[in-house]
Design an enzyme around this catalytic site. Structure first.
Site, PDB file in Angstrom:
ATOM      1  N   ASP A   1      -3.556 -14.444  -4.396  1.00  0.00           N
ATOM      2  CA  ASP A   1      -2.520 -15.066  -5.050  1.00  0.00           C
ATOM      3  C   ASP A   1      -2.448 -16.374  -4.652  1.00  0.00           C
ATOM      4  O   ASP A   1      -2.140 -17.345  -5.356  1.00  0.00           O
ATOM      5  CB  ASP A   1      -1.230 -14.291  -4.595  1.00  0.00           C
ATOM      6  CG  ASP A   1      -1.005 -13.136  -5.566  1.00  0.00           C
ATOM      7  OD1 ASP A   1      -2.001 -12.697  -5.954  1.00  0.00           O
ATOM      8  OD2 ASP A   1       0.021 -12.505  -5.624  1.00  0.00           O
TER       9      ASP A   1
ATOM     10  N   CYS B   1      -5.217  -7.230  -0.108  1.00  0.00           N
ATOM     11  CA  CYS B   1      -4.134  -8.219  -0.526  1.00  0.00           C
ATOM     12  C   CYS B   1      -3.360  -7.736  -1.802  1.00  0.00           C
ATOM     13  O   CYS B   1      -3.302  -6.585  -2.096  1.00  0.00           O
ATOM     14  CB  CYS B   1      -5.073  -9.616  -0.865  1.00  0.00           C
ATOM     15  SG  CYS B   1      -5.645 -10.405   0.796  1.00  0.00           S
ATOM     16  N   ASP B   2      -2.709  -8.703  -2.239  1.00  0.00           N
ATOM     17  CA  ASP B   2      -1.575  -8.426  -2.974  1.00  0.00           C
ATOM     18  C   ASP B   2      -1.544  -7.149  -4.032  1.00  0.00           C
ATOM     19  O   ASP B   2      -0.618  -6.307  -4.060  1.00  0.00           O
ATOM     20  CB  ASP B   2      -0.884  -9.486  -3.701  1.00  0.00           C
ATOM     21  CG  ASP B   2      -0.569 -10.941  -2.614  1.00  0.00           C
ATOM     22  OD1 ASP B   2      -0.917 -10.748  -1.455  1.00  0.00           O
ATOM     23  OD2 ASP B   2       0.297 -11.631  -3.142  1.00  0.00           O
ATOM     24  N   LYS B   3      -2.294  -7.146  -4.837  1.00  0.00           N
ATOM     25  CA  LYS B   3      -2.330  -6.317  -6.050  1.00  0.00           C
ATOM     26  C   LYS B   3      -3.243  -5.074  -5.770  1.00  0.00           C
ATOM     27  O   LYS B   3      -3.157  -4.129  -6.471  1.00  0.00           O
ATOM     28  CB  LYS B   3      -2.495  -6.894  -7.423  1.00  0.00           C
ATOM     29  CG  LYS B   3      -1.592  -8.290  -7.679  1.00  0.00           C
ATOM     30  CD  LYS B   3      -0.082  -7.852  -7.404  1.00  0.00           C
ATOM     31  CE  LYS B   3       0.802  -9.046  -7.525  1.00  0.00           C
ATOM     32  NZ  LYS B   3       0.465 -10.038  -6.142  1.00  0.00           N
TER      33      LYS B   3
ATOM     34  N   CYS C   1      -2.563 -13.193   4.526  1.00  0.00           N
ATOM     35  CA  CYS C   1      -1.838 -14.077   5.224  1.00  0.00           C
ATOM     36  C   CYS C   1      -0.819 -13.441   6.017  1.00  0.00           C
ATOM     37  O   CYS C   1      -0.072 -12.745   6.007  1.00  0.00           O
ATOM     38  CB  CYS C   1      -1.295 -15.205   4.241  1.00  0.00           C
ATOM     39  SG  CYS C   1      -2.566 -15.915   3.135  1.00  0.00           S
TER      40      CYS C   1
ATOM     41  N   GLU D   1       3.367 -15.330 -10.239  1.00  0.00           N
ATOM     42  CA  GLU D   1       4.098 -15.629  -9.053  1.00  0.00           C
ATOM     43  C   GLU D   1       4.405 -17.078  -8.717  1.00  0.00           C
ATOM     44  O   GLU D   1       3.578 -17.838  -8.960  1.00  0.00           O
ATOM     45  CB  GLU D   1       3.583 -15.031  -7.790  1.00  0.00           C
ATOM     46  CG  GLU D   1       3.992 -15.125  -6.351  1.00  0.00           C
ATOM     47  CD  GLU D   1       3.156 -13.925  -5.692  1.00  0.00           C
ATOM     48  OE1 GLU D   1       3.439 -12.717  -5.601  1.00  0.00           O
ATOM     49  OE2 GLU D   1       2.226 -14.472  -4.925  1.00  0.00           O
TER      50      GLU D   1
ATOM     51  N   SER E   1       6.519 -15.338  -4.649  1.00  0.00           N
ATOM     52  CA  SER E   1       5.762 -15.049  -3.871  1.00  0.00           C
ATOM     53  C   SER E   1       6.439 -14.326  -2.499  1.00  0.00           C
ATOM     54  O   SER E   1       7.526 -14.865  -2.296  1.00  0.00           O
ATOM     55  CB  SER E   1       5.093 -16.329  -3.144  1.00  0.00           C
ATOM     56  OG  SER E   1       4.115 -15.971  -1.985  1.00  0.00           O
TER      57      SER E   1
END
Length: 553
Positions: A78, A119-121, A191, A442, A468
């Site tokens: 992202d 990570c995010d998704k 992160c 985002e 985010s």
């Protein structure tokens, strides 16, 4: 064994021949076939080390008598995709991840599976696949990145985004920005703040689908490799005991996850992902339930961007299980539930203790009596909107100001960086929802620019898009219905007074009903900006953010 359907009997001789072409022996073919879904790629910092994690998982599977076979899942970073067209593909990738994983696991008749996201998704996408397939399954993530160090101060990715705003306002030089960019992300891993990736990895523990430590052991620690080996062994134990995903991801498990979400002040994106995962598990989570849990769950830990601590600090303080222990001691989670350890949450918590009360506050002395997220309703968001309450300055919990309306993120960012936004304003960014974006991009750049320019305690930002997990301030997203679906955010005009009351879960535009009706009758909703390719199909299939942006059934 499920894999018998593709390897047992004389009629499966062609199948066994193909398996032997992979180099598998008869003994390996006879054993349970365990999928290892590896999100490794060379693009995403959280994923560059996942080959090592996968090898450790496979070693664990073999030690416990299984035959592991690895295949990939995609992932979008992202941060790298932020504020350009690539961000429209981030949320949309979640459905591709779930669907493609279903295809691989079903087509090849795996007996059980270990998922390696980070990570995010791809964390929620793989959890959706796990619920959908209901196999014995364990999650082991790649772990969080270490925090950066800029001139003796601990920093995370949100700091470098905010530094862009500081350069624009003259508070920071470009040379200092260049120095900071070289030290912000010092290692592999997701992160280092309580952003979306770490939020979802922590919630995976609370759901019971990740082993203790999954959410917080830093990516570069050897303990992460040992955890991966344990995940490989544990999935074999789950297979032998026939403990499947839906035995673990029950309605009560989702309540536990929501409680942890509130205690940690996780990203607003969890309000998209937990309902979507629950939908696959046959469990209903709506925005009303999120508020109900928030009202009874104290905010115990403030991590970046809401505070100065990072995920490695949470790990040092006892990790997710220490937070769950604090919640359990006050009867805020159900400890009788099964987890991927093969035992209950209560058993997992027997030897757990909080090691740092600055990082994890006692429930008797929380940061706030209610949780880190809040859902707001009103004539501007009839189906709800979401704010990371724990990252909002006290002075902005109640705010009224004039709207500054922008049809899209780019125009808003230009206005912010050119110092066209004034204290007291309410920045409105619309046509960035799941359908209108398309992809519900985002937005970290506008919130970070406002923070970097010192306006996050004076300016609110509302959008039908999303933020985010690194965002802070009065950033209210997921406004539903979105503008592209006829939502009232689409009728706002510059100067309209917006009233935000986070403690009372309210967001309103101060207009007479007749004026609202008149504007609705006169409005013309533009068509989607992208009509071809995957995003064109996505815009046709996706539902509202209030439903988790899942696809229409």
């Amino acid at each position: 064994m499920y894999s018998q359907r593709m390897k047992a009997g004389i009629e499966k001789a062609p199948h066994r021949s193909l398996l032997k072409s992979l180099g598998l022996t008869d003994q390996e073919i006879e054993r349970p076939i365990i999928g290892v879904v590896n999100s490794f790629n060379e693009v995403v910092p959280g994923h560059t080390h996942l080959r090592q994690i996968a090898e450790a998982v496979k070693a664990g599977v073999r030690m416990a008598g299984g035959t592991p076979l690895e295949f990939p899942a995609i992932a979008v970073c992202d941060g790298i995709a932020m504020n350009h067209e690539g961000m429209r593909y981030s949320l949309a990738s979640r459905e591709i991840i779930a669907d493609s994983t279903e295809i691989m696991l079903k087509a090849h008749a795996f007996d059980a599976v270990v998922f390696i996201p980070n990570c995010d998704k791809n964390v929620p996408g793989l959890l959706m696949a796990a619920a959908r397939l209901n196999l014995p399954a364990v999650f082991v993530s790649g772990g969080p990145m270490l925090a950066g160090d800029y001139r003796g101060k601990k920093i995370t990715l949100s700091n470098i985004f905010e530094a862009v705003g500081k350069v624009s306002s003259g508070e920071m030089s470009e040379e200092e920005l260049t120095e900071m960019e070289g030290v912000t992300c010092p290692s592999c891993g997701s992160c280092s703040g309580m952003f979306t990736a770490n939020s979802m990895n922590c919630l995976t523990e609370a759901l019971g689908m990740g082993l203790p430590g999954n959410g917080t052991i830093p990516a570069v620690y050897s303990a992460r490799i040992r955890l991966a080996k344990e995940a490989g062994m544990k999935v074999m134990e789950l297979l032998k005991k026939n403990i499947r995903t839906l035995d673990i991801m029950t309605k009560k498990a989702f309540h536990n996850a929501l409680a942890l979400d509130m205690a940690l002040g996780c990203t607003t994106n969890t309000a998209l992902h937990l309902p979507a995962i629950a939908h696959e598990a046959g469990v209903k989570i709506d925005l009303e339930l999120i508020n109900e849990v928030s009202k009874i769950t104290p905010h115990l830990s403030k991590l970046a961007p809401a505070g100065d601590f990072t995920i490695e600090d949470l790990y040092r303080a006892g990790g997710v299980m220490a937070v769950m222990k604090e919640l359990a001691d006050h009867k805020l989670v159900d400890t009788s539930l099964m987890t991927v350890t093969g035992g209950t949450l209560a058993a997992n918590l027997e030897t757990v203790m909080v090691k740092d009360r600055q990082v994890i506050r006692p429930a008797s002395d929380p940061h706030s009596a209610d949780g880190g997220l809040a859902v707001l309703w009103g004539n501007l968001a009839p189906e709800g909107s979401v704010v990371k309450r724990g990252a909002v300055a006290p002075s902005m919990l109640v705010h009224q100001g004039p709207a500054r309306v922008f049809d899209g993120e780019d125009a808003a960012v230009t206005a912010i960086l050119n110092q066209k936004i004034k204290p007291g304003d309410v920045v409105v960014i619309r046509y960035e929802g799941p359908k209108g974006g398309p992809g519900m991009p985002e937005m970290l750049t506008p919130t970070s620019a406002l923070s970097g320019m010192g306006l996050d305690e004076q300016v609110a930002l509302i959008t039908d898009g999303r933020f985010s997990g690194a965002s802070r301030g009065a950033a209210i997203g997921h406004v539903s219905p979105e503008a592209a679906a006829g939502g009232p955010i689409g009728i706002l005009q510059d100067g309209d007074l917006i009233k935000i009351d986070i403690p009372n879960n309210s967001i309103e535009v101060i207009l007479e009903e007749q004026e609202i009706k008149s504007r609705e009758e006169a409005r013309q909703i533009p068509g989607p900006s992208i009509t071809t390719g995957y995003l064109g199909r996505y815009a046709k299939q996706v539902t509202s953010a209030s439903q988790g942006a899942i696809f229409h059934d």
